[in-house]
Design a protein around this motif. Structure first.
Motif, PDB file in Angstrom:
ATOM      1  N   PRO A   9       0.836  -1.210   0.000  1.00 61.02           N
ATOM      2  CA  PRO A   9       0.000   0.000   0.000  1.00 61.02           C
ATOM      3  C   PRO A   9       0.867   1.255   0.000  1.00 61.02           C
ATOM      4  CG  PRO A   9      -0.708  -1.540   1.701  1.00 61.02           C
ATOM      5  CD  PRO A   9       0.598  -2.054   1.165  1.00 61.02           C
ATOM      6  N   GLN A  10       0.388   2.264  -0.696  1.00 54.95           N
ATOM      7  CA  GLN A  10       1.145   3.509  -0.784  1.00 54.95           C
ATOM      8  C   GLN A  10       0.317   4.683  -0.286  1.00 54.95           C
ATOM      9  OE1 GLN A  10       2.540   3.946  -4.819  1.00 54.95           O
ATOM     10  NE2 GLN A  10       3.916   2.201  -4.678  1.00 54.95           N
ATOM     11  N   GLY A  11       0.990   5.667   0.264  1.00 52.51           N
ATOM     12  CA  GLY A  11       0.354   6.884   0.739  1.00 52.51           C
ATOM     13  C   GLY A  11       1.362   7.734   1.489  1.00 52.51           C
ATOM     14  N   TYR A  12       1.146   9.036   1.485  1.00 51.83           N
ATOM     15  CA  TYR A  12       1.983   9.964   2.250  1.00 51.83           C
ATOM     16  C   TYR A  12       3.465   9.833   1.883  1.00 51.83           C
ATOM     17  CZ  TYR A  12      -2.399   9.682   4.784  1.00 51.83           C
ATOM     18  OH  TYR A  12      -3.747   9.669   5.097  1.00 51.83           O
ATOM     19  N   GLY A  67      13.766  -4.522   8.499  1.00 53.55           N
ATOM     20  CA  GLY A  67      14.900  -4.769   7.615  1.00 53.55           C
ATOM     21  C   GLY A  67      15.047  -3.741   6.517  1.00 53.55           C
ATOM     22  N   ILE A  68      14.486  -2.549   6.691  1.00 54.77           N
ATOM     23  CA  ILE A  68      14.609  -1.497   5.682  1.00 54.77           C
ATOM     24  C   ILE A  68      16.027  -0.927   5.743  1.00 54.77           C
ATOM     25  CG2 ILE A  68      13.775   0.782   4.974  1.00 54.77           C
ATOM     26  CD1 ILE A  68      11.057   0.002   6.209  1.00 54.77           C
ATOM     27  N   PRO A  69      16.729  -0.854   4.616  1.00 60.36           N
ATOM     28  CA  PRO A  69      18.094  -0.305   4.648  1.00 60.36           C
ATOM     29  C   PRO A  69      18.103   1.149   5.096  1.00 60.36           C
ATOM     30  CG  PRO A  69      17.680  -1.476   2.581  1.00 60.36           C
ATOM     31  CD  PRO A  69      16.359  -1.341   3.274  1.00 60.36           C
ATOM     32  N   ALA A  70      19.116   1.533   5.828  1.00 65.04           N
ATOM     33  CA  ALA A  70      19.275   2.931   6.227  1.00 65.04           C
ATOM     34  C   ALA A  70      19.326   3.826   4.989  1.00 65.04           C
ATOM     35  CB  ALA A  70      20.554   3.087   7.050  1.00 65.04           C
ATOM     36  N   GLY A  71      18.729   4.992   5.091  1.00 63.24           N
ATOM     37  CA  GLY A  71      18.692   5.919   3.961  1.00 63.24           C
ATOM     38  C   GLY A  71      17.622   5.592   2.947  1.00 63.24           C
ATOM     39  N   THR A  72      16.570   4.855   3.364  1.00 70.09           N
ATOM     40  CA  THR A  72      15.445   4.519   2.479  1.00 70.09           C
ATOM     41  C   THR A  72      14.194   5.216   3.000  1.00 70.09           C
ATOM     42  OG1 THR A  72      16.454   2.347   2.132  1.00 70.09           O
ATOM     43  CG2 THR A  72      14.199   2.634   1.346  1.00 70.09           C
ATOM     44  N   PRO A  73      13.974   6.473   2.662  1.00 68.57           N
ATOM     45  CA  PRO A  73      12.845   7.202   3.248  1.00 68.57           C
ATOM     46  C   PRO A  73      11.485   6.793   2.706  1.00 68.57           C
ATOM     47  CG  PRO A  73      13.980   8.587   1.646  1.00 68.57           C
ATOM     48  CD  PRO A  73      14.807   7.341   1.803  1.00 68.57           C
ATOM     49  N   GLY A  74      11.441   6.068   1.590  1.00 70.23           N
ATOM     50  CA  GLY A  74      10.165   5.771   0.955  1.00 70.23           C
ATOM     51  C   GLY A  74       9.502   4.496   1.409  1.00 70.23           C
ATOM     52  N   GLN A  75      10.026   3.834   2.454  1.00 73.34           N
ATOM     53  CA  GLN A  75       9.433   2.596   2.948  1.00 73.34           C
ATOM     54  C   GLN A  75       9.273   2.662   4.460  1.00 73.34           C
ATOM     55  OE1 GLN A  75      11.868  -0.727   1.764  1.00 73.34           O
ATOM     56  NE2 GLN A  75      11.506  -0.424  -0.423  1.00 73.34           N
ATOM     57  N   ILE A  76       8.162   2.079   4.951  1.00 71.31           N
ATOM     58  CA  ILE A  76       7.942   1.976   6.382  1.00 71.31           C
ATOM     59  C   ILE A  76       7.317   0.619   6.702  1.00 71.31           C
ATOM     60  CG2 ILE A  76       7.634   4.469   6.669  1.00 71.31           C
ATOM     61  CD1 ILE A  76       4.628   3.942   7.037  1.00 71.31           C
ATOM     62  N   THR A  77       7.359   0.255   7.970  1.00 71.27           N
ATOM     63  CA  THR A  77       6.640  -0.907   8.463  1.00 71.27           C
ATOM     64  C   THR A  77       5.902  -0.502   9.736  1.00 71.27           C
ATOM     65  OG1 THR A  77       8.333  -1.734   9.987  1.00 71.27           O
ATOM     66  CG2 THR A  77       8.532  -2.372   7.674  1.00 71.27           C
ATOM     67  N   SER A 118      13.897   6.751  13.244  1.00 70.34           N
ATOM     68  CA  SER A 118      12.576   7.131  12.727  1.00 70.34           C
ATOM     69  C   SER A 118      11.511   6.078  13.017  1.00 70.34           C
ATOM     70  CB  SER A 118      12.630   7.421  11.213  1.00 70.34           C
ATOM     71  OG  SER A 118      13.434   8.553  10.965  1.00 70.34           O
ATOM     72  N   GLY A 119      11.687   5.340  14.100  1.00 72.99           N
ATOM     73  CA  GLY A 119      10.690   4.352  14.514  1.00 72.99           C
ATOM     74  C   GLY A 119       9.729   4.974  15.508  1.00 72.99           C
ATOM     75  N   ILE A 120       8.612   5.446  15.049  1.00 75.61           N
ATOM     76  CA  ILE A 120       7.698   6.241  15.872  1.00 75.61           C
ATOM     77  C   ILE A 120       6.809   5.324  16.709  1.00 75.61           C
ATOM     78  CG2 ILE A 120       5.917   8.032  15.798  1.00 75.61           C
ATOM     79  CD1 ILE A 120       7.095   8.830  13.051  1.00 75.61           C
ATOM     80  N   GLY A 121       6.478   5.771  17.925  1.00 76.50           N
ATOM     81  CA  GLY A 121       5.667   4.962  18.824  1.00 76.50           C
ATOM     82  C   GLY A 121       4.245   4.764  18.338  1.00 76.50           C
ATOM     83  N   PHE A 122       3.498   5.850  18.191  1.00 79.80           N
ATOM     84  CA  PHE A 122       2.144   5.770  17.630  1.00 79.80           C
ATOM     85  C   PHE A 122       2.020   6.866  16.580  1.00 79.80           C
ATOM     86  CE2 PHE A 122      -2.252   6.029  16.828  1.00 79.80           C
ATOM     87  CZ  PHE A 122      -2.834   4.849  17.261  1.00 79.80           C
ATOM     88  N   VAL A 123       1.645   6.456  15.376  1.00 82.70           N
ATOM     89  CA  VAL A 123       1.488   7.387  14.257  1.00 82.70           C
ATOM     90  C   VAL A 123       0.042   7.378  13.806  1.00 82.70           C
ATOM     91  CG1 VAL A 123       2.366   8.086  12.012  1.00 82.70           C
ATOM     92  CG2 VAL A 123       3.789   6.696  13.511  1.00 82.70           C
ATOM     93  N   ASN A 124      -0.555   8.541  13.697  1.00 81.92           N
ATOM     94  CA  ASN A 124      -1.940   8.607  13.233  1.00 81.92           C
ATOM     95  C   ASN A 124      -2.056   9.435  11.956  1.00 81.92           C
ATOM     96  OD1 ASN A 124      -4.903   8.157  13.729  1.00 81.92           O
ATOM     97  ND2 ASN A 124      -4.842  10.382  13.551  1.00 81.92           N
ATOM     98  N   PHE A 125      -2.574   8.773  10.927  1.00 77.58           N
ATOM     99  CA  PHE A 125      -3.003   9.465   9.709  1.00 77.58           C
ATOM    100  C   PHE A 125      -4.505   9.283   9.509  1.00 77.58           C
ATOM    101  CE2 PHE A 125       1.487   8.999   8.738  1.00 77.58           C
ATOM    102  CZ  PHE A 125       1.794  10.140   8.036  1.00 77.58           C
ATOM    103  N   GLY A 126      -5.140   8.541  10.415  1.00 81.28           N
ATOM    104  CA  GLY A 126      -6.540   8.192  10.248  1.00 81.28           C
ATOM    105  C   GLY A 126      -7.432   8.879  11.262  1.00 81.28           C
ATOM    106  N   LYS A 154       6.745  12.075   6.519  1.00 78.83           N
ATOM    107  CA  LYS A 154       6.006  11.914   5.267  1.00 78.83           C
ATOM    108  C   LYS A 154       6.929  11.626   4.080  1.00 78.83           C
ATOM    109  CE  LYS A 154       2.017  14.759   6.553  1.00 78.83           C
ATOM    110  NZ  LYS A 154       1.151  15.890   6.173  1.00 78.83           N
ATOM    111  N   GLY A 155       7.847  10.710   4.285  1.00 76.71           N
ATOM    112  CA  GLY A 155       8.718  10.287   3.201  1.00 76.71           C
ATOM    113  C   GLY A 155       9.903  11.188   2.934  1.00 76.71           C
ATOM    114  N   GLU A 156      10.091  12.216   3.735  1.00 80.11           N
ATOM    115  CA  GLU A 156      11.218  13.120   3.554  1.00 80.11           C
ATOM    116  C   GLU A 156      12.006  13.235   4.855  1.00 80.11           C
ATOM    117  OE1 GLU A 156       9.851  16.857   2.147  1.00 80.11           O
ATOM    118  OE2 GLU A 156       9.008  16.068   0.287  1.00 80.11           O
ATOM    119  N   ILE A 157      13.318  13.389   4.725  1.00 73.97           N
ATOM    120  CA  ILE A 157      14.168  13.588   5.892  1.00 73.97           C
ATOM    121  C   ILE A 157      14.212  15.079   6.222  1.00 73.97           C
ATOM    122  CG2 ILE A 157      16.475  13.332   6.842  1.00 73.97           C
ATOM    123  CD1 ILE A 157      15.002  10.713   6.448  1.00 73.97           C
ATOM    124  N   VAL A 158      13.796  15.432   7.428  1.00 69.66           N
ATOM    125  CA  VAL A 158      13.787  16.825   7.873  1.00 69.66           C
ATOM    126  C   VAL A 158      14.562  16.926   9.182  1.00 69.66           C
ATOM    127  CG1 VAL A 158      11.567  17.283   6.766  1.00 69.66           C
ATOM    128  CG2 VAL A 158      11.625  16.586   9.151  1.00 69.66           C
TER     129      VAL A 158
END
Length: 412
Positions: free
Chosen positions: A141-144, A213-223, A273-281, A354-358
């Motif tokens: 699934p894709q988004g954000y 197992g996401i490689p470091a420096g991969t902003p476009g993937q999350i679990t 960048s492993g966030i505890g609770f993330v809400n987009f819903g 949101k997919g970007e490093i800030v």
């Protein structure tokens, strides 16, 4: 189909029972069978274990394929972590009711609405996925600006028609072990935006341990340890701890809808960048009765990026690294309460947003432009240890802010 019960104690007898013209209504496995080939359950057939030691050890390929109105109970299923210990036949027109009860696996559990499958109900009452690897599973699934990796447990409606509906009632789902996490997401439930839907009455989880197992420096993937993606679940309850270890591994994440989400045990992330609770819903009530604690660079504790939370209540929030904001709110919410304080230990650093490093400071409480809170109440005060890091940053608005306790900051 004969309405009977057949007990089997060998691979030959098991395969024979499934392939017979009159397959029994229930096949009961005695003992531990090795070298089992892939199995397909005909419609209406149940497969169960005769005792607590009943197990099927497959040759490394897929394990049990369900079709329609099947039940798996009291069994251990072992295969390769990347293979499917349990999956479903997508050539049938509907799943009927698929039930897993008292099942443990090494290998993924994957249930899909795809091809001809457009309806069905999935019931789980006890599922322990000891080991699984979903890192290569597609689609995602894709988004954000990101894509979500599938999980050790995946319930995914991939149909493009919104009339395609899968309902579910899921209780007692666990994944991974402390120090031996599943790879990819843990518990993953998703529909398709504008298409097939998932609607659940409950999602109750036990202990969940994941490393995407996401490689470091991969902003476009999350679990996510527990990730309700494009789905609606009335009640989410985390009875056991949920822990993530890797890069961009969210612990609890919602892109869909939940009436209530309650965590009774610690919510912990160790990776960047492993966030505890993330809400987009949308959540009516979020309650976390145990600490949210993060240890990785940019690993924020609680974020409202989109959607809304009407009521949020936390025990304690602690972060330990640069850019690890305690509470970050970007959209309107109702009330937010913390009972035992907010504490951050980092300074300024980089984080995935949101997919970007800030670049962010490890602020304890941050309301971004566009954020609005009716009321925020924090007992136990606020402490920030990073030099020059602001304790509170308000670029949005708060109707009522009540910090009951000291605010400790370290000068730059």
């Amino acid at each position: 189909m004969a309405n009977d019960r057949r007990t089997v104690g060998s691979v030959h007898d098991l395969v024979d029972a499934l392939r017979s013209a009159e397959a029994p209504a229930e096949i009961v496995v005695e003992g531990r069978l090795t070298g089992v080939p892939p199995l397909a359950l005909p419609e209406g057939v149940a497969l169960s274990g005769a005792s607590g030691g009943a197990a099927l050890l497959f040759d490394g390929g897929d394990g049990v394929r369900l079709s329609r109105d099947n039940r798996l109970s009291g069994l251990r299923l072992e295969t390769s972590p990347t293979a499917r210990a349990v999956h479903n036949d997508t050539s049938v027109t509907g799943l009927g009711t698929l039930e897993l009860s008292g099942v443990s696996t090494v290998g993924r559990v994957e249930l899909l609405a795809l091809d001809r499958v457009r309806s069905g109900h999935v019931r789980v009452v006890g599922l322990d996925i000891e080991g699984a690897d979903a890192r290569e599973c597609l689609p995602r699934p894709q988004g954000y600006n990101v894509e979500v990796l599938q999980g050790g447990f995946t319930l995914y409606n991939q149909q493009t028609d919104p009339a395609a509906l899968i309902t579910c009632d899921l209780a007692g789902l666990s994944a991974g072990r402390d120090g031996a996490p599943v790879r990819g997401s843990g518990i993953f439930i998703s529909g398709t935006p504008g298409g097939g839907r998932i609607e659940g009455t409950r999602l109750h989880t036990g202990p969940v341990f994941t490393d995407g197992g996401i490689p470091a420096g991969t902003p476009g993937q999350i679990t996510g340890g527990v990730f309700v993606v494009y789905a609606t679940v009335r009640e989410v309850v985390n009875e056991g701890p949920v822990t993530t270890y890797g890069v961009n591994d969210m612990v609890l994440d919602l892109w869909g809808e939940a009436e209530t989400w309650t965590a009774h045990a610690p919510v912990t992330s160790h990776g960047p960048s492993g966030i505890g609770f993330v809400n987009f819903g949308t959540i009516q009530r979020l309650t976390v009765h145990a600490p949210i604690e993060t240890f990785g660079l940019g690993a924020r504790a609680f974020n409202v990026y989109d959607g809304t939370v009407e009521t949020a209540e936390f025990d304690r929030i602690v972060t330990h690294a640069d850019a690890a904001v305690g509470i970050q709110i970007s959209k309107p919410i109702g009330t937010l309460t913390v009972h035992r304080g907010v504490e951050t230990h980092g300074g300024v650093g980089d984080s995935l947003v949101k997919g970007e490093i800030v670049t962010l400071p490890a602020t304890a409480l941050s309301l971004k432009p566009g954020a609005r809170a009716q009321r925020i109440h924090i007992d136990g005060g606020i402490t920030v240890h990073g030099p020059g890091v602001p304790a509170v940053e308000i670029s949005g608005s708060i109707g009522e802010l009540d910090i009951n306790g000291p605010i400790h900051t370290r000068p730059a």
